[in-house]
Design an enzyme around this catalytic site. Structure first.
Site, mmCIF file in Angstrom:
data_model
loop_
_atom_site.group_PDB
_atom_site.id
_atom_site.type_symbol
_atom_site.label_atom_id
_atom_site.label_comp_id
_atom_site.label_asym_id
_atom_site.label_seq_id
_atom_site.Cartn_x
_atom_site.Cartn_y
_atom_site.Cartn_z
ATOM 1 N N SER A 1 -17.610 41.626 -10.367
ATOM 2 C CA SER A 1 -16.813 41.576 -9.151
ATOM 3 C C SER A 1 -17.216 40.380 -8.287
ATOM 4 C CB SER A 1 -16.939 42.910 -8.407
ATOM 5 O OG SER A 1 -16.041 43.004 -7.342
ATOM 6 N N ASP B 1 -6.416 46.157 -11.481
ATOM 7 C CA ASP B 1 -7.403 45.465 -10.652
ATOM 8 C C ASP B 1 -6.715 44.275 -9.996
ATOM 9 O OD1 ASP B 1 -9.528 44.077 -9.551
ATOM 10 O OD2 ASP B 1 -10.704 43.997 -11.387
ATOM 11 N N HIS C 1 -10.869 48.603 -11.617
ATOM 12 C CA HIS C 1 -12.021 47.815 -11.176
ATOM 13 C C HIS C 1 -13.254 48.708 -11.048
ATOM 14 C CE1 HIS C 1 -13.699 44.189 -9.225
ATOM 15 N NE2 HIS C 1 -14.412 45.040 -8.513
#
Length: 302
Positions: free
Chosen positions: A147, A241, A271
């Site tokens: 991320s 995502d 995600h």
């Protein structure tokens, strides 16, 4: 959505990055209340990397370790620390067989760009200079992140290339945040996806950049004009995502720049869903990350 993952969605918290300080406390409480991770076969050590200021790291050494990985945690560069990342970092060390150096880089909004990147660069330089002490060779160091940490890893590769940093064997970018502009289809349409959505991504970029123009070199990896000469990359994306399409676009740009790239788009995932470790797709994802790093850090690879 993968049926096994879908069953867990009601239990997956959606943090509000508008107030990251409060969310950090909630994350720490959730991790502390959860089961202790299995750290079988790992030697774990906390260190301070000399810098200005010093950078806390946690080193995970498997038996007969092969290479080293600088690991940059997720959380949009506004959340996360060594303790909240402990379950994930220890698992990466186990499945990869590599020394994992988990980095507690400074967080925004208190410390906006370039604080986190400076910390990551300092740890990379330290790991290369102290490779024998860490348990690796200086030419077998990878950088990796999830991320926001994946976006940091991509920027770190660019900065190391341009500023004479230590050689990086490989970059693993897991669902990385790469583009503040949020103009892709997935960024515009995924406003209510689990774990991460357009609001949180946009808000976290605002915290991270602060008053820095997004065009500033290394602030936003996707804005870099030249991607040539970067380390080989593995990029993993999740179907649901906001980061998905910018990650795919970045992989294509790397390919066009002559950088070896492996791209894996995981259908039915969202995600961060790999933390739902009981799901079959999560088991496959984690096993693949281990296999990718083992191959990338194998002796004799270049």
């Amino acid at each position: 959505m993968d049926p096994e993952l879908e069953a867990f969605i009601p239990l997956v918290p959606l943090p509000d990055f508008s107030d990251p300080v409060t969310e950090r406390k909630k994350l720490a409480e959730r991790v502390a209340a959860g089961p202790a991770p299995d750290i079988t076969g790992l030697e774990i050590e906390d260190r301070m990397v000399p810098a200005d200021p010093d950078v806390p790291v946690r080193i995970y050494r498997p038996r007969q370790a092969q290479g080293a990985v600088i690991w940059l945690h997720g959380g949009g560069c506004v959340m996360g620390d060594l303790d909240t990342e402990h379950p994930w970092a220890s698992r990466i060390a186990q499945v990869s067989g590599a020394v994992v150096i988990s980095v507690a880089y400074r967080l925004a909004p208190e410390n906006p760009f370039p604080a986190a990147l400076d910390d990551a660069f300092a740890v990379l330089a330290w790991a290369a200079a102290r490779a024998g002490e860490v348990g690796a060779e200086p030419d077998r160091i990878a950088i990796a992140g999830h991320s926001g940490g994946g976006g940091l890893a991509a920027a770190l590769a660019l900065r190391a290339r341009d500023q004479g940093g230590p050689p990086i064997r490989f970059q693993l970018l897991h669902q990385p945040g790469l583009d503040d502009r949020q103009e892709t289809w997935s960024a515009r349409h995924f406003t209510d996806t689990p774990s991460s959505n357009r609001h949180n991504v946009t808000t976290s970029w605002g915290h991270y950049l602060g008053s820095t123009p997004a065009s500033t070199p290394y602030a936003v990896a996707a804005r870099a004009e030249d991607l040539s000469g970067l380390p080989p990359a593995f990029i993993a994306t999740a179907e649901f995502d906001p980061n998905r399409d910018e990650d795919i676009a970045y992989a294509l740009r790397l390919l066009q720049a002559g950088v070896p790239v492996e791209l894996h788009q995981w259908p039915g995932t969202f995600h961060g869903s790999q933390v739902i470790a009981s799901a079959e797709v999560s088991k496959r994802q984690i096993a693949e990350l281990g296999d990718v790093l083992r191959r990338a850090l194998a002796p004799g690879k270049s």
